[in-house]
Design a protein around this motif. Structure first.
Motif, PDB file in Angstrom:
ATOM      1  N   LYS B  30      30.353   9.986  -7.172  1.00  0.00           N
ATOM      2  CA  LYS B  30      30.003   9.262  -8.394  1.00  0.00           C
ATOM      3  C   LYS B  30      30.465   7.824  -8.178  1.00  0.00           C
ATOM      4  CE  LYS B  30      31.603   9.332 -13.268  1.00  0.00           C
ATOM      5  NZ  LYS B  30      32.449   8.118 -13.301  1.00  0.00           N
ATOM      6  N   ASP B  32      31.347   3.977  -9.401  1.00  0.00           N
ATOM      7  CA  ASP B  32      31.711   3.072 -10.493  1.00  0.00           C
ATOM      8  C   ASP B  32      31.845   1.662  -9.925  1.00  0.00           C
ATOM      9  OD1 ASP B  32      31.797   4.689 -12.701  1.00  0.00           O
ATOM     10  OD2 ASP B  32      33.915   5.219 -12.481  1.00  0.00           O
ATOM     11  N   THR B  44      33.902   1.834  -6.558  1.00  0.00           N
ATOM     12  CA  THR B  44      34.690   3.059  -6.434  1.00  0.00           C
ATOM     13  C   THR B  44      33.737   4.234  -6.306  1.00  0.00           C
ATOM     14  OG1 THR B  44      36.583   2.181  -7.641  1.00  0.00           O
ATOM     15  CG2 THR B  44      36.265   4.562  -7.742  1.00  0.00           C
ATOM     16  N   ILE B  46      33.829   8.433  -6.109  1.00  0.00           N
ATOM     17  CA  ILE B  46      34.700   9.593  -6.284  1.00  0.00           C
ATOM     18  C   ILE B  46      33.889  10.878  -6.192  1.00  0.00           C
ATOM     19  CG2 ILE B  46      36.273  10.768  -7.892  1.00  0.00           C
ATOM     20  CD1 ILE B  46      37.414   8.106  -7.057  1.00  0.00           C
ATOM     21  N   GLU B  48      34.368  15.079  -6.882  1.00  0.00           N
ATOM     22  CA  GLU B  48      35.281  16.063  -7.488  1.00  0.00           C
ATOM     23  C   GLU B  48      34.604  17.422  -7.532  1.00  0.00           C
ATOM     24  OE1 GLU B  48      38.345  14.085 -10.618  1.00  0.00           O
ATOM     25  OE2 GLU B  48      36.260  13.787 -11.167  1.00  0.00           O
ATOM     26  N   LYS B  55      38.850  16.969  -4.456  1.00  0.00           N
ATOM     27  CA  LYS B  55      38.849  15.607  -5.002  1.00  0.00           C
ATOM     28  C   LYS B  55      38.917  14.621  -3.859  1.00  0.00           C
ATOM     29  CE  LYS B  55      41.499  12.632  -8.194  1.00  0.00           C
ATOM     30  NZ  LYS B  55      42.835  12.495  -8.809  1.00  0.00           N
ATOM     31  N   ILE B 261      43.471   0.879 -12.584  1.00  0.00           N
ATOM     32  CA  ILE B 261      44.322   2.062 -12.493  1.00  0.00           C
ATOM     33  C   ILE B 261      43.590   3.270 -11.929  1.00  0.00           C
ATOM     34  CG2 ILE B 261      45.635   3.728 -13.873  1.00  0.00           C
ATOM     35  CD1 ILE B 261      46.883   0.917 -13.455  1.00  0.00           C
ATOM     36  N   GLU B 262      42.396   3.562 -12.431  1.00  0.00           N
ATOM     37  CA  GLU B 262      41.700   4.773 -12.005  1.00  0.00           C
ATOM     38  C   GLU B 262      41.302   4.705 -10.532  1.00  0.00           C
ATOM     39  OE1 GLU B 262      41.476   7.647 -13.405  1.00  0.00           O
ATOM     40  OE2 GLU B 262      42.344   7.084 -15.325  1.00  0.00           O
ATOM     41  N   SER B 263      41.039   3.501 -10.023  1.00  0.00           N
ATOM     42  CA  SER B 263      40.704   3.382  -8.598  1.00  0.00           C
ATOM     43  C   SER B 263      41.959   3.539  -7.748  1.00  0.00           C
ATOM     44  CB  SER B 263      40.046   2.034  -8.306  1.00  0.00           C
ATOM     45  OG  SER B 263      38.839   1.927  -9.026  1.00  0.00           O
ATOM     46  N   LEU B 265      44.762   5.257  -8.638  1.00  0.00           N
ATOM     47  CA  LEU B 265      45.338   6.598  -8.741  1.00  0.00           C
ATOM     48  C   LEU B 265      44.359   7.706  -8.346  1.00  0.00           C
ATOM     49  CD1 LEU B 265      47.686   6.312 -11.840  1.00  0.00           C
ATOM     50  CD2 LEU B 265      48.191   5.993  -9.427  1.00  0.00           C
ATOM     51  N   LEU B 268      45.765  10.460  -6.112  1.00  0.00           N
ATOM     52  CA  LEU B 268      46.594  11.600  -6.539  1.00  0.00           C
ATOM     53  C   LEU B 268      45.787  12.893  -6.481  1.00  0.00           C
ATOM     54  CD1 LEU B 268      48.595   9.922  -9.428  1.00  0.00           C
ATOM     55  CD2 LEU B 268      49.174  10.152  -7.009  1.00  0.00           C
ATOM     56  N   PRO B 269      46.403  13.966  -6.005  1.00  0.00           N
ATOM     57  CA  PRO B 269      45.675  15.230  -5.817  1.00  0.00           C
ATOM     58  C   PRO B 269      45.233  15.825  -7.152  1.00  0.00           C
ATOM     59  CG  PRO B 269      47.823  15.247  -4.707  1.00  0.00           C
ATOM     60  CD  PRO B 269      47.816  14.072  -5.621  1.00  0.00           C
ATOM     61  N   PRO B 270      44.201  16.670  -7.125  1.00  0.00           N
ATOM     62  CA  PRO B 270      43.638  17.219  -8.358  1.00  0.00           C
ATOM     63  C   PRO B 270      44.581  18.198  -9.068  1.00  0.00           C
ATOM     64  CG  PRO B 270      42.604  18.211  -6.429  1.00  0.00           C
ATOM     65  CD  PRO B 270      43.453  17.092  -5.927  1.00  0.00           C
ATOM     66  N   LYS B 271      45.182  19.129  -8.312  1.00  0.00           N
ATOM     67  CA  LYS B 271      46.075  20.129  -8.916  1.00  0.00           C
ATOM     68  C   LYS B 271      47.375  20.157  -8.131  1.00  0.00           C
ATOM     69  CE  LYS B 271      42.801  23.064 -11.185  1.00  0.00           C
ATOM     70  NZ  LYS B 271      42.047  24.294 -11.198  1.00  0.00           N
ATOM     71  N   VAL B 272      48.465  20.083  -8.871  1.00  0.00           N
ATOM     72  CA  VAL B 272      49.768  19.904  -8.248  1.00  0.00           C
ATOM     73  C   VAL B 272      50.781  20.805  -8.932  1.00  0.00           C
ATOM     74  CG1 VAL B 272      51.523  18.181  -7.665  1.00  0.00           C
ATOM     75  CG2 VAL B 272      49.135  17.497  -7.858  1.00  0.00           C
TER      76      VAL B 272
END
Lengths: 300, 300
Positions: B30, B32, B44, B46, B48, B55, B261-263, B265, B268-272
């Protein structure tokens, strides 16, 4: 003072962990006693995978010795000894309707080479991080905080409520971590207030913790929740991690000065998600929370 | 130089994202497009919830304007303009047998008020973070890194391999983030090497990325895995978060200077997960990984 306060923290840890075990009913706290090479140690108590608490820690520590170099420049002193003790707690309930809570009460002393106390202060506070906003919960939490403050000084509540909003702020997200509570630091003796009066105040706040949090917890864990609400909780827990690892002075200080890592990082939530550019739907309950975090409210 | 390199990054982003989409086969990136108020912006991309990628982000940006105050003291300059462009990528595969990969290639210029270039340099690298250690994968990744380096200078590989081990280090855990790769910074012109030769070197590394990572990925995503292995992956991802939020200069710089910020971060991994004091069983595959992270190895 240090013996009196550290003794109080031991008792408070016992009071809080036994109450929380009673509430959970399924899991109990696991205790780790640890020693610090340079002096002192701690008693870490962790609960995991409970019926109510997905993860939580209620830790005390008392450390002493030569002030670490990294702290000398922070406090602008050289070659001093120190003593520090505190209780830190973070509770992450499983149910996303129930808020995460954090509290900390601490005392710090510094000594010259003769052993005279050259500085001493208290610090601490307690604050609430909901995933869904129930205004009556925020009001209750702040009312208990205010009642504890008002017994000691009519200005304390507003001062420390505002400091809490300022401190627990994810500046990179332009939003508060939660709906606040109290935050105070460098509470030193002055013409107006003695150390012994500060002790009474900090003890008052410590003693108010269960009254501030438990009624909210007991009400909210009754509520049903969906997988989507749990996802939202895990995404919001990501913001909790961001605050603790990027902004929280206590955490960073611990990590950079060889503190006991597992006791420091017990604050991190058990399960967390980061989803790219997640936006709650317009007028949703999730968006309602964000709106309040963007502009901290007066709750009482 | 800046136009030439930024153009290369656009092409490299296209090459990498189309290859990764082909591999995933289920999800697509996707896009942006964003603008920076003070000058410049980024693209950007991404992915997912793919079949292969849980991710991932492959982002480019090119920003310019007055050097932010916070950077002035860092670079020890005053009142200068700057241009910076880079490609950053992080891929988190779903299968815990497949490693996470990170890469970044960047270029920086500073100007005086007349617009003359007063400083310019390249930086970047690529590194691998496995959850289960397959030694042949580590050897392959480092071999490709070394081959790219060796075409330009016989000392580059060892120098930048060591810098990578030093940089991607969770000092609070006393372990490396992963099994390393390359890390270089402040690559400036000198008597030995011109900016144009640095460009060739950085392009060589950028062009080597897919060859370094894709064969490993394609092999490991074939392997079956259990829920326990996925839990281990999520716990290890917690260390990835700790590095990026506590130690990574790029991330912290972005967060503290009002970057997108979103670009930033997306890394950071999807599930932690964070589990208190988690210790892998003795002689387990999980413990084998930790042993290598405690003492970085020479892979080639």
């Amino acid at each position: 003072m240090k013996d009196k306060f550290f003794k109080y923290l031991h008792e408070l840890q016992d009071t809080i962990t036994s109450k929380l075990e009673m509430i959970d009913g399924s899991s109990v706290f696991k205790e780790d006693i640890w020693k610090r090479n340079e002096g002192g140690g701690g008693r870490t108590r962790i609960i995991e995978n409970g019926a109510i608490f997905e993860k939580g820690g209620v830790n005390i520590s008392g450390v002493h010795g030569k002030l670490p170099t990294s702290m000398e420049s922070y406090f602008n002193v050289k070659n001093v000894d120190f003593f520090a003790c505190g209780l830190s707690l973070v509770l992450h309930p499983k149910n996303p309707m129930a808020p995460t809570v954090h509290a900390n009460w601490r005392y710090f002393e510094m000594y010259n080479k003769k052993g005279d106390v050259i500085d001493q202060w208290f610090g601490g506070g307690q604050d609430l991080t909901p995933y869904y906003l129930f205004e009556e919960d925020a009001v209750h939490f702040h009312q208990v905080c205010k009642a504890a403050c008002d017994k000691h000084n009519p200005d304390f509540y507003l001062t420390y409520k505002n400091r809490c909003d300022t401190y627990f702020y994810n500046s990179h997200r332009k939003e508060a971590r939660g709906i606040g509570g109290l935050f105070f630091d460098y509470c030193k003796s002055s013409q107006e207030i003695s150390m012994s009066q500060w002790y009474d105040f900090v003890k008052e706040v410590g003693d108010s913790f269960l009254e501030a949090y438990v009624p909210i917890l007991e009400k909210r864990v009754q509520l049903p929740f969906t997988k989507e609400q749990q996802n939202w909780q895990e995404i919001r827990r990501g913001r909790y991690v961001e605050f603790n690892l990027v902004h929280d002075k206590g955490t960073l200080f611990g990590l950079k000065t060889n503190g006991r890592i597992e006791s420091i990082l017990m604050s991190l939530p058990p399960k967390v998600q980061w989803v790219y550019d997640h936006q709650p739907g317009p007028k949703s309950e999730e968006e309602k929370l964000i709106r309040v975090l963007k502009t901290p409210k007066k709750w009482v």
